[in-house]
Design a protein around this motif. Structure first.
Motif, mmCIF file in Angstrom:
data_model
loop_
_atom_site.group_PDB
_atom_site.id
_atom_site.type_symbol
_atom_site.label_atom_id
_atom_site.label_comp_id
_atom_site.label_asym_id
_atom_site.label_seq_id
_atom_site.Cartn_x
_atom_site.Cartn_y
_atom_site.Cartn_z
ATOM 1 N N LEU A 117 0.872 -1.170 0.000
ATOM 2 C CA LEU A 117 0.000 0.000 0.000
ATOM 3 C C LEU A 117 0.911 1.223 0.000
ATOM 4 O O LEU A 117 1.672 1.426 0.951
ATOM 5 N N VAL A 154 -5.327 -3.549 4.636
ATOM 6 C CA VAL A 154 -5.826 -2.192 4.860
ATOM 7 C C VAL A 154 -5.979 -1.928 6.352
ATOM 8 O O VAL A 154 -5.611 -0.862 6.856
ATOM 9 N N GLU A 158 -3.196 0.410 9.224
ATOM 10 C CA GLU A 158 -3.647 1.400 10.203
ATOM 11 C C GLU A 158 -3.025 1.093 11.565
ATOM 12 O O GLU A 158 -2.530 1.982 12.260
ATOM 13 N N CYS A 222 -6.524 8.072 -0.292
ATOM 14 C CA CYS A 222 -6.524 6.610 -0.209
ATOM 15 C C CYS A 222 -6.282 6.020 -1.591
ATOM 16 O O CYS A 222 -6.650 6.617 -2.609
ATOM 17 N N GLN A 227 -9.577 0.918 1.622
ATOM 18 C CA GLN A 227 -8.857 1.834 2.506
ATOM 19 C C GLN A 227 -9.711 3.069 2.786
ATOM 20 O O GLN A 227 -9.735 3.583 3.904
#
Length: 239
Positions: A117, A154, A158, A222, A227
């Protein structure tokens, strides 16, 4: 079972808990080993790497060798792309790096899936799951595995920033201004609906639904709709 892992990893408070959650998820998904890495670009040629894994003893001596990383076709793929790579011995042979596959296969890294990501502000999150046996030959089953890994990643990214760099995770930013239509599209996406299904529910075309989702993704910095849904939930924009 896997959906419970999505919430559990978000609740990880330290590296040990984070590692425990990603290992549990990988094993539930059918993989023996897992690696999660956050990368923070601090300038040209200067990047900070922080990882957790359950690699066998001795493997990290070759896995984290910068000279080998530049030759590894899987690492080179995730460095440049957000699309997951499904790899096997063939991947390395095709790229003229059969020697690298043989080296890591001694530790049980024979096939796997890896994705990245690429986030704003020079932040990147890389996650890979690996195993000894071949990946499922059934296309639908393999697609489902990849989708589960993408969605978990995703959530995991975080948690990773909170665990690895808590001081950076606490920076407050103004809430993005999303239109009612964009929020509706995110809500239905959260329920697992495709853009085509969202369009049917809202009485708009699939193309318009995709446009609303893309606008929401852009406003929230994003890279994909999953996401964007997670960030909207975290910010309280949808429930």
């Amino acid at each position: 079972m896997l959906q419970g892992s999505f919430q559990s990893v978000l609740e990880a408070k330290n590296r040990d808990e984070f590692r425990e959650e990603i290992v549990r998820f990988a094993q539930d998904l059918g993989f023996e080993t897992v690696t999660a890495t956050v990368v923070l670009d601090r300038g040209p040629g200067n990047a900070e790497f922080l990882s957790v894994d359950n690699a066998p003893v001795g493997f990290n001596e070759i896995a984290y060798d910068p000279s080998l990383g530049k030759l590894d076709p899987v690492m080179q793929h995730v460095k440049r792309h957000s699309v997951p790579i499904i790899w096997s011995q063939f991947t390395y042979v095709q790229n003229g790096r059969a020697d690298l596959w043989e080296e890591q296969a001694r530790f049980g890294y024979c096939s796997g899936i890896c994705l990245a990501l690429h986030l704003p502000e020079g932040r990147h999150f890389i996650m890979g799951v690996d195993r000894r046996e071949a990946l499922p030959s059934d296309h639908q089953q393999l697609t489902r595995v990849v989708a589960d890994l993408q969605l978990f990643a995703v959530h995991a990214q975080e948690a990773a920033w909170n665990v690895f760099l808590p001081e950076g995770a606490s920076l407050e930013q103004p809430l993005p201004s999303l239109t009612p239509r964009e929020l509706e599209c995110l809500r239905w996406t959260m329920e697992g609906k495709t853009a085509w299904e969202v369009g049917g529910i809202l009485g708009i075309s699939e193309r318009t639904a995709v446009l609303h989702l893309n606008n929401a993704m852009h406003k929230m910095d994003c890279n994909n709709k999953h996401q964007a849904v997670l960030k909207a939930l975290r910010l309280g924009l949808i429930r």
